[in-house]
Design a protein around this motif. Structure first.
Motif: not given
Length: 267
Positions: A5, A7, A9, A176-177, A217-219, A227, A230-231, A234
């Motif tokens: 995992i 953040d 990509h 990618d989420l 997660r792409s934050q 945001s 995202v969890d 995931q």
């Protein structure tokens, strides 16, 4: 199958390289993502100085990690992977649609029509910088946002499955989420996200024994995924990967699916 995992990509690149070193074969990448990430103009790594590519990359891993953090962005990290032979072909699927963009294919067990690169020199702040770009003489390009990227072949799920049946190369998954829900998606609903997950699962079912799965997660440095979601997204992606892990077949010593076991399962 390893699960990573990250953040941004772009952070998947060192993990791709480690798999390439371990398997001694180029990778087939399935990317589930809203964006293609196929821009170019990335700096070259330092000169190889005559060393073999696997030995070179292994010794350069600390430099590669720093290069990824400081010299690449989330839109161009795929280009050096093609340039150094780490990725042999890439299939990009945005589950908002039905078609898959193929940047190269696996046909008769070989890579065909993979995008090709070349180098050019540029001067930045009075210093010469050697850059990697797509080679328009050997690769069909198209323009997007004023920049040139390879023009993919659009294929359906049946063709993708056929390519995977013919492949003897290690496969890596990239989710990618933002492929499930992006910050600029308007009017998204849980039903729509579930539909995208089902589409992604149908493609993942075509893979017999992936060696690596990466979730982005792409934050940062810019948020592409809400945001507050995202969890949850995931966990949904991890559930997809857990399903694929359960159905994975035994592998040969190079991390590729065993042809005998594949035939036995299908019969």
């Amino acid at each position: 199958m390893k699960i990573v995992i990250v953040d941004s990509h772009k952070e998947v690149l060192p993990h791709w390289i480690r798999e390439y070193i371990a398997r001694k074969l180029p990778l087939v990448v399935l990317r589930i993502d809203k964006h293609h990430d196929m821009f170019s103009d990335c700096p070259l790594l330092p000169a190889r100085e005559g060393r073999g590519i696997f030995d070179y990359l292994d010794k350069m891993m600390p430099v590669i990690c720093e290069y990824t953090r400081r010299r690449l962005n989330e839109g161009n990290f795929t280009c050096p992977a093609f340039h150094y032979g780490i990725v042999g072909t890439l299939y990009h699927f945005d589950p908002r649609g039905e078609r898959i963009d193929a940047y190269g294919r696996v046909c008769n067990g070989e890579f065909v029509d993979a995008p090709r690169t070349r180098t050019r020199s540029s001067f930045q702040s009075g210093r010469r910088v050697d850059l990697i770009e797509w080679d328009g003489e050997r690769t069909r390009l198209r323009k997007q946002n004023g920049r040139l990227i390879p023009a993919p072949e659009s294929i359906d799920a049946a063709r993708f499955e056929s390519d995977m049946d013919e492949s003897r190369y290690p496969v890596v998954i990239g989710i990618d989420l933002d492929g499930l829900c992006a910050i600029d998606d308007r009017g998204w609903t849980e039903k729509e996200i579930e539909k995208r997950l089902r589409k992604a699962r149908r493609l993942l079912e075509c893979l017999s024994a992936p060696v690596l799965a990466c979730i982005a997660r792409s934050q940062t440095p810019r948020a592409y995924v809400p945001s507050e979601l995202v969890d949850e997204l995931q966990e949904a992606a991890l559930s997809l990967i857990a399903f694929i892990r359960l159905q994975s077949l035994p592998q040969d010593p190079f991390g590729r699916p065993s042809r005998r076991d594949t035939a036995r399962l299908r019969s």
